[in-house]
Motif scaffolding. Structure first.
Motif, PDB file in Angstrom:
ATOM      1  N   ARG A 178       0.859  -1.175   0.000  1.00  0.00           N
ATOM      2  CA  ARG A 178       0.000   0.000   0.000  1.00  0.00           C
ATOM      3  C   ARG A 178       0.900   1.232   0.000  1.00  0.00           C
ATOM      4  N   PHE A 179       0.576   2.206  -0.848  1.00  0.00           N
ATOM      5  CA  PHE A 179       1.391   3.406  -1.012  1.00  0.00           C
ATOM      6  C   PHE A 179       0.598   4.647  -0.632  1.00  0.00           C
ATOM      7  N   ASP A 180       1.284   5.587   0.006  1.00  0.00           N
ATOM      8  CA  ASP A 180       0.661   6.849   0.410  1.00  0.00           C
ATOM      9  C   ASP A 180       0.705   7.855  -0.733  1.00  0.00           C
ATOM     10  N   THR A 181       0.069   7.503  -1.837  1.00  0.00           N
ATOM     11  CA  THR A 181      -0.041   8.396  -2.986  1.00  0.00           C
ATOM     12  C   THR A 181      -1.283   8.006  -3.763  1.00  0.00           C
ATOM     13  N   ASP A 182      -1.732   8.908  -4.623  1.00  0.00           N
ATOM     14  CA  ASP A 182      -2.935   8.589  -5.398  1.00  0.00           C
ATOM     15  C   ASP A 182      -2.583   7.692  -6.585  1.00  0.00           C
ATOM     16  N   ILE A 183      -3.578   7.098  -7.156  1.00  0.00           N
ATOM     17  CA  ILE A 183      -3.400   6.112  -8.213  1.00  0.00           C
ATOM     18  C   ILE A 183      -2.711   6.706  -9.449  1.00  0.00           C
ATOM     19  N   ASP A 184      -2.996   7.960  -9.777  1.00  0.00           N
ATOM     20  CA  ASP A 184      -2.381   8.573 -10.955  1.00  0.00           C
ATOM     21  C   ASP A 184      -0.879   8.782 -10.773  1.00  0.00           C
ATOM     22  N   ASP A 185      -0.467   9.175  -9.573  1.00  0.00           N
ATOM     23  CA  ASP A 185       0.953   9.349  -9.299  1.00  0.00           C
ATOM     24  C   ASP A 185       1.680   8.003  -9.359  1.00  0.00           C
ATOM     25  N   LEU A 186       1.083   6.973  -8.783  1.00  0.00           N
ATOM     26  CA  LEU A 186       1.713   5.647  -8.809  1.00  0.00           C
ATOM     27  C   LEU A 186       1.777   5.118 -10.238  1.00  0.00           C
ATOM     28  N   TRP A 187       0.717   5.326 -11.016  1.00  0.00           N
ATOM     29  CA  TRP A 187       0.720   4.917 -12.421  1.00  0.00           C
ATOM     30  C   TRP A 187       1.854   5.605 -13.182  1.00  0.00           C
ATOM     31  N   SER A 188       2.018   6.891 -12.944  1.00  0.00           N
ATOM     32  CA  SER A 188       3.085   7.650 -13.591  1.00  0.00           C
ATOM     33  C   SER A 188       4.461   7.086 -13.236  1.00  0.00           C
ATOM     34  N   ALA A 189       4.661   6.730 -11.965  1.00  0.00           N
ATOM     35  CA  ALA A 189       5.949   6.168 -11.534  1.00  0.00           C
ATOM     36  C   ALA A 189       6.237   4.835 -12.217  1.00  0.00           C
ATOM     37  N   LEU A 190       5.178   4.118 -12.610  1.00  0.00           N
ATOM     38  CA  LEU A 190       5.333   2.815 -13.269  1.00  0.00           C
ATOM     39  C   LEU A 190       5.456   2.904 -14.783  1.00  0.00           C
ATOM     40  N   THR A 191       5.064   4.026 -15.368  1.00  0.00           N
ATOM     41  CA  THR A 191       4.993   4.087 -16.834  1.00  0.00           C
ATOM     42  C   THR A 191       5.767   5.226 -17.472  1.00  0.00           C
ATOM     43  N   ASP A 192       6.179   6.212 -16.710  1.00  0.00           N
ATOM     44  CA  ASP A 192       6.934   7.335 -17.258  1.00  0.00           C
ATOM     45  C   ASP A 192       8.414   6.964 -17.294  1.00  0.00           C
ATOM     46  N   PRO A 193       9.034   6.923 -18.486  1.00  0.00           N
ATOM     47  CA  PRO A 193      10.441   6.495 -18.581  1.00  0.00           C
ATOM     48  C   PRO A 193      11.390   7.298 -17.691  1.00  0.00           C
TER      49      PRO A 193
END
Length: 166
Positions: free
Chosen positions: A25-40
């Motif tokens: 579980r991460f203390d961030t919103d889903i869009d920020d976590l998605w960005s960390a996983l997909t932004d080169p």
């Protein structure tokens, strides 16, 4: 799902017949976590060097910092901001495996489930420890910290993952 063999070693994963699953579980919103996983650019700060086309059907080449894995892959599914499915292959090996990451919003937090399938059963403990190191490096990135010493952390995690694999 989790097991703690020592007080200071928090195990996030489970192992089952060629499958490693790590959840946190991460203390961030889903869009920020998605960005960390997909932004080169962000991936380069915590995961590794990734070049290529990271869109649905796209092919890429990668080298992961923590595990040292190098290989190629293809984006099999990309459903922002909830699901990413990668098919990966290491050069010189016939086996391919899949990395699937799903994100679920939970209030101000996001739950990440990282699953790797197609792992050699005799190496599940090593893969489990390695995937947990990646997830912990992601957490460090989101908190503004540096990646851990992957070798040291992997060695700390291995005994617990070996017990899970037994």
């Amino acid at each position: 799902m989790t097991s703690n063999s020592r007080q200071d070693v928090r195990i996030l994963g489970s192992l089952d017949k060629g499958v490693v699953r790590v959840e946190d579980r991460f203390d961030t919103d889903i869009d920020d976590l998605w960005s960390a996983l997909t932004d080169p650019g962000r991936l380069a700060r915590w995961m590794g060097e990734i070049d290529g086309d990271l869109r649905l059907g796209g092919e890429f080449r990668a080298r992961f910092f923590a595990s040292g894995w190098e290989g190629t892959g293809r984006v099999q599914a990309c459903e922002p901001p909830h699901r990413l499915l990668l098919q990966t292959m290491q050069p010189g090996q016939a086996d391919e495996h899949f990395i699937e990451v799903t994100l679920t919003a939970a209030g101000d937090q996001t739950i990440l489930a990282w699953e790797e399938r197609g792992m050699p059963v005799d190496q599940l403990a090593a893969y489990g420890a390695g995937v947990q190191v990646h997830v912990e490096d992601l957490a460090a990135h989101l908190a503004g910290r540096e990646r851990c010493d992957a070798k040291t952390r992997w060695e700390e995690l291995m005994p617990s993952y070996q017990k899970l694999a037994a």
